[in-house]
Scaffold this motif. Structure first.
Motif, PDB file in Angstrom:
ATOM      1  N   THR A 148      27.413 115.584  26.872  1.00  0.00           N
ATOM      2  CA  THR A 148      26.328 116.563  26.912  1.00  0.00           C
ATOM      3  C   THR A 148      25.773 116.817  25.515  1.00  0.00           C
ATOM      4  N   LEU A 149      26.671 117.026  24.546  1.00  0.00           N
ATOM      5  CA  LEU A 149      26.213 117.244  23.178  1.00  0.00           C
ATOM      6  C   LEU A 149      25.531 116.005  22.612  1.00  0.00           C
ATOM      7  N   ASP A 150      26.084 114.837  22.917  1.00  0.00           N
ATOM      8  CA  ASP A 150      25.472 113.595  22.433  1.00  0.00           C
ATOM      9  C   ASP A 150      24.099 113.394  23.063  1.00  0.00           C
ATOM     10  N   GLY A 151      23.976 113.785  24.328  1.00  0.00           N
ATOM     11  CA  GLY A 151      22.671 113.713  24.970  1.00  0.00           C
ATOM     12  C   GLY A 151      21.672 114.653  24.318  1.00  0.00           C
ATOM     13  N   VAL A 152      22.115 115.877  24.004  1.00  0.00           N
ATOM     14  CA  VAL A 152      21.249 116.816  23.281  1.00  0.00           C
ATOM     15  C   VAL A 152      20.847 116.223  21.943  1.00  0.00           C
ATOM     16  N   TYR A 153      21.815 115.588  21.277  1.00  0.00           N
ATOM     17  CA  TYR A 153      21.576 114.996  19.964  1.00  0.00           C
ATOM     18  C   TYR A 153      20.439 113.970  20.018  1.00  0.00           C
ATOM     19  N   ASP A 190      25.960 105.052  20.290  1.00  0.00           N
ATOM     20  CA  ASP A 190      26.885 104.526  19.280  1.00  0.00           C
ATOM     21  C   ASP A 190      28.223 105.258  19.306  1.00  0.00           C
ATOM     22  N   ALA A 191      28.172 106.583  19.445  1.00  0.00           N
ATOM     23  CA  ALA A 191      29.406 107.371  19.409  1.00  0.00           C
ATOM     24  C   ALA A 191      30.374 106.932  20.501  1.00  0.00           C
ATOM     25  N   PHE A 192      29.860 106.688  21.707  1.00  0.00           N
ATOM     26  CA  PHE A 192      30.728 106.238  22.793  1.00  0.00           C
ATOM     27  C   PHE A 192      31.257 104.833  22.529  1.00  0.00           C
ATOM     28  N   VAL A 193      30.415 103.962  21.950  1.00  0.00           N
ATOM     29  CA  VAL A 193      30.887 102.617  21.625  1.00  0.00           C
ATOM     30  C   VAL A 193      32.067 102.677  20.666  1.00  0.00           C
ATOM     31  N   TYR A 194      31.974 103.537  19.647  1.00  0.00           N
ATOM     32  CA  TYR A 194      33.058 103.643  18.672  1.00  0.00           C
ATOM     33  C   TYR A 194      34.316 104.266  19.288  1.00  0.00           C
ATOM     34  N   LEU A 195      34.124 105.255  20.164  1.00  0.00           N
ATOM     35  CA  LEU A 195      35.286 105.828  20.841  1.00  0.00           C
ATOM     36  C   LEU A 195      35.968 104.796  21.736  1.00  0.00           C
ATOM     37  N   LEU A 196      35.173 104.015  22.457  1.00  0.00           N
ATOM     38  CA  LEU A 196      35.731 102.973  23.315  1.00  0.00           C
ATOM     39  C   LEU A 196      36.478 101.939  22.489  1.00  0.00           C
ATOM     40  N   LEU A 197      35.890 101.531  21.370  1.00  0.00           N
ATOM     41  CA  LEU A 197      36.528 100.527  20.525  1.00  0.00           C
ATOM     42  C   LEU A 197      37.818 101.073  19.912  1.00  0.00           C
ATOM     43  N   SER A 257       9.959 107.866  25.097  1.00  0.00           N
ATOM     44  CA  SER A 257      10.427 107.268  26.358  1.00  0.00           C
ATOM     45  C   SER A 257      11.813 106.666  26.181  1.00  0.00           C
ATOM     46  N   GLN A 258      12.049 106.033  25.036  1.00  0.00           N
ATOM     47  CA  GLN A 258      13.353 105.431  24.783  1.00  0.00           C
ATOM     48  C   GLN A 258      14.431 106.490  24.572  1.00  0.00           C
ATOM     49  N   ALA A 259      14.106 107.515  23.772  1.00  0.00           N
ATOM     50  CA  ALA A 259      15.109 108.534  23.454  1.00  0.00           C
ATOM     51  C   ALA A 259      15.464 109.384  24.672  1.00  0.00           C
ATOM     52  N   LEU A 260      14.487 109.701  25.512  1.00  0.00           N
ATOM     53  CA  LEU A 260      14.783 110.460  26.724  1.00  0.00           C
ATOM     54  C   LEU A 260      15.694 109.670  27.654  1.00  0.00           C
ATOM     55  N   ALA A 261      15.444 108.365  27.726  1.00  0.00           N
ATOM     56  CA  ALA A 261      16.299 107.530  28.569  1.00  0.00           C
ATOM     57  C   ALA A 261      17.732 107.500  28.036  1.00  0.00           C
ATOM     58  N   SER A 296      23.541 109.152  28.036  1.00  0.00           N
ATOM     59  CA  SER A 296      24.695 109.853  27.472  1.00  0.00           C
ATOM     60  C   SER A 296      25.311 110.805  28.483  1.00  0.00           C
ATOM     61  N   LEU A 297      24.458 111.553  29.187  1.00  0.00           N
ATOM     62  CA  LEU A 297      24.965 112.471  30.201  1.00  0.00           C
ATOM     63  C   LEU A 297      25.678 111.715  31.324  1.00  0.00           C
ATOM     64  N   ALA A 298      25.045 110.656  31.808  1.00  0.00           N
ATOM     65  CA  ALA A 298      25.615 109.894  32.913  1.00  0.00           C
ATOM     66  C   ALA A 298      26.910 109.198  32.497  1.00  0.00           C
ATOM     67  N   PHE A 299      26.922 108.623  31.289  1.00  0.00           N
ATOM     68  CA  PHE A 299      28.122 107.913  30.847  1.00  0.00           C
ATOM     69  C   PHE A 299      29.284 108.876  30.641  1.00  0.00           C
ATOM     70  N   GLY A 300      29.008 110.048  30.053  1.00  0.00           N
ATOM     71  CA  GLY A 300      30.064 111.037  29.873  1.00  0.00           C
ATOM     72  C   GLY A 300      30.630 111.506  31.206  1.00  0.00           C
ATOM     73  N   ALA A 301      29.754 111.716  32.182  1.00  0.00           N
ATOM     74  CA  ALA A 301      30.221 112.138  33.505  1.00  0.00           C
ATOM     75  C   ALA A 301      31.033 111.031  34.176  1.00  0.00           C
ATOM     76  N   ALA A 302      30.567 109.773  34.072  1.00  0.00           N
ATOM     77  CA  ALA A 302      31.288 108.657  34.686  1.00  0.00           C
ATOM     78  C   ALA A 302      32.655 108.459  34.033  1.00  0.00           C
ATOM     79  N   TRP A 303      32.727 108.606  32.720  1.00  0.00           N
ATOM     80  CA  TRP A 303      34.006 108.479  32.023  1.00  0.00           C
ATOM     81  C   TRP A 303      34.970 109.563  32.487  1.00  0.00           C
ATOM     82  N   THR A 304      34.470 110.785  32.630  1.00  0.00           N
ATOM     83  CA  THR A 304      35.323 111.899  33.050  1.00  0.00           C
ATOM     84  C   THR A 304      35.858 111.678  34.461  1.00  0.00           C
ATOM     85  N   MET A 305      35.015 111.172  35.355  1.00  0.00           N
ATOM     86  CA  MET A 305      35.410 111.026  36.759  1.00  0.00           C
ATOM     87  C   MET A 305      36.198 109.752  37.033  1.00  0.00           C
TER      88      MET A 305
END
Length: 458
Positions: free
Chosen positions: A68-73, A294-301, A408-412, A417-426
């Motif tokens: 959520t915060l990354d999405g806001v970012y 990027d933040a999620f890529v680094y956390l995954l790595l 258009s790119q940044a909104l997507a 970010s929101l969807a990936f964070g939710a999918a990771w949590t679930m």
């Protein structure tokens, strides 16, 4: 419609190049703006390098909370980009809007010292991204308007290389501060604020206040094709409906030479009637929906390779080094062989990085390979996309056009970010990344069709 798949004709920008002399490859304003971005990125990336680990391990945020915060970012800057781009065109002073954006971001850095909850952190990050949104389109417009159409890829490549030098030094500085300071995170945020102020000072002192002759040129630099002529040429190669769209758009967006009236919102919105700009904005959004931040890529790595926490701030450094080395040559390559080809190839490289994170054996080479591919992706896309707009958008609306595509790119990516964070949590990180990889493959295939050259033999 196509992604400005060829560079400008050989005669484009020749008058301007003659005035500059044969030895000068990049306009001075590009180098100064690159210096501003270098300094500012040292400040920003010091924070970005430590923020994911700080939020997840120190403050105990869940992947959904961090997403959520990354999405806001990412999302706030997208919304503000439209305002920043339009205001810069309206007041005809790109430097002023860029300076306000850089100043606001600098002001937010020390506020991170006071934020500890998701609400306060979200507010501070939103203000920081508001500053980024205000400055991005005016800054890129200054770069574009100072460069002939056929050399846009090189100019943006030089800027992105300097910007990435800061992105490389920022994580390194954060790493050293964390290893030596008692209150490591507080020290990182404090030093980041001081560096950000330096970037604002360089902008104020050394960047020209107004683009000389921008009003006289109307459609951009000397020798640059106007939006109406360029759009009609593309439309003629496709179909008569597109030609009618381009003609209508050019009537509303092309200012008369010497016109001094402020740009109206109606003129900026009329840019959406240019088919190629719609194609660029649509494909940028489509691909952004499946581009993991990027933040999620680094956390995954970090989790996948078992990297120790103290080494985490250095992961962005690997991406930055590759981006730095390749930004200029890849930008020049895009000018020669076509920006569409390079842009889509960059997303294919990113898909390969996802595949390695999912299925490659855990070897010492894995982090190097993933970070290298991540850097290649940025080298092939970050500067190439705005460079593609040079022959599409008239000069007096350049910031607005850049803002439309960037938004258009940044909104997507905000939604991703929101969807990936939710999918990771679930479901966990593996299924979340697998879904993104499948989505990226499908979206890249669609973008390849939408952005294909009008002449299939090219």
């Amino acid at each position: 419609m196509y992604l400005t798949d060829r560079s400008a004709p050989a005669h484009a920008g020749t008058d301007q190049e003659r005035r500059r002399g044969p030895g000068r490859k990049v306009a001075p304003v590009v180098l100064v703006l690159g210096t501003v971005s270098l300094i500012t990125d040292i400040s920003s990336e010091m924070v970005t390098a430590v923020l994911p680990l700080y939020l997840v391990t120190t403050l105990g945020f869940s992947p959904l909370g961090f997403g959520t915060l990354d999405g806001v970012y990412n999302g706030v800057s997208a919304l503000v980009q439209l305002t920043g781009g339009h205001l810069a065109d309206r007041i005809r002073n790109h430097k002023l809007l860029a300076g306000l954006g850089y100043g606001l971001s600098a002001l937010c850095k020390p506020l991170l010292l006071l934020a500890s909850s998701i609400g306060t952190l979200g507010a501070v990050l939103a203000l920081d991204r508001t500053g980024k949104g205000l400055r991005t389109a005016p800054r890129d417009a200054m770069i574009s308007l100072s460069t002939p159409t056929g050399k846009q890829g090189r100019a943006f490549g030089v800027h992105r290389a300097m910007d990435t030098t800061g992105a490389m030094l920022g994580p390194l500085a954060a790493f050293l501060i964390l290893r030596t300071a008692v209150d490591g995170y507080d020290a990182v945020f404090g030093v980041s604020a001081c560096v950000a102020v330096l970037g604002v000072l360089v902008l104020v002192l050394f960047v020209p206040g107004r683009e000389r002759g921008a009003g006289r040129r109307g459609a951009g630099q000397a020798g640059e094709p106007s939006a109406s002529g360029d759009a009609r040429a593309a439309a003629t190669a496709t179909d008569s409906d597109s030609a009618q769209d381009d003609a209508a758009a050019s009537d509303e967006t092309q200012a008369a030479p010497g016109a001094k009236q402020p740009v109206r919102v109606r003129e900026a919105l009329a840019l959406l009637r240019i088919p190629r700009l719609r194609a660029l904005a649509g494909c940028a959004a489509l691909l952004g929906l499946t581009t993991v931040s990027d933040a999620f890529v680094y956390l995954l790595l970090q989790r996948r390779a078992g990297i120790a926490e103290e080494w985490f701030p250095l992961l962005p450094l690997g991406t930055a080094v590759v981006f730095l080395l390749l930004a200029v040559p890849v930008g020049a390559l895009a000018d020669r062989i076509g920006r569409r080809t390079v842009f889509l190839a960059g997303h294919a490289v990113l898909l390969t990085a996802y595949a390695l994170l999912l299925w490659a054996p855990d070897t010492p080479a894995l982090p190097c390979l993933v970070l290298a591919l991540h850097g290649v992706f940025y080298a092939a896309t970050d500067g190439v996309l705005p460079a593609a707009l040079a022959a599409v958008v008239p000069g007096h609306l350049r910031a607005s056009g850049l803002a439309i595509v960037g938004t258009s790119q940044a909104l997507a990516r905000f939604c991703c970010s929101l969807a990936f964070g939710a999918a990771w949590t679930m479901w966990g990180d593996g299924p979340a990344l697998a879904g993104s990889a499948i989505g990226l493959l499908c979206c890249a295939a669609v973008a390849g069709v939408v952005l294909r050259p009008a002449d299939s033999t090219r």
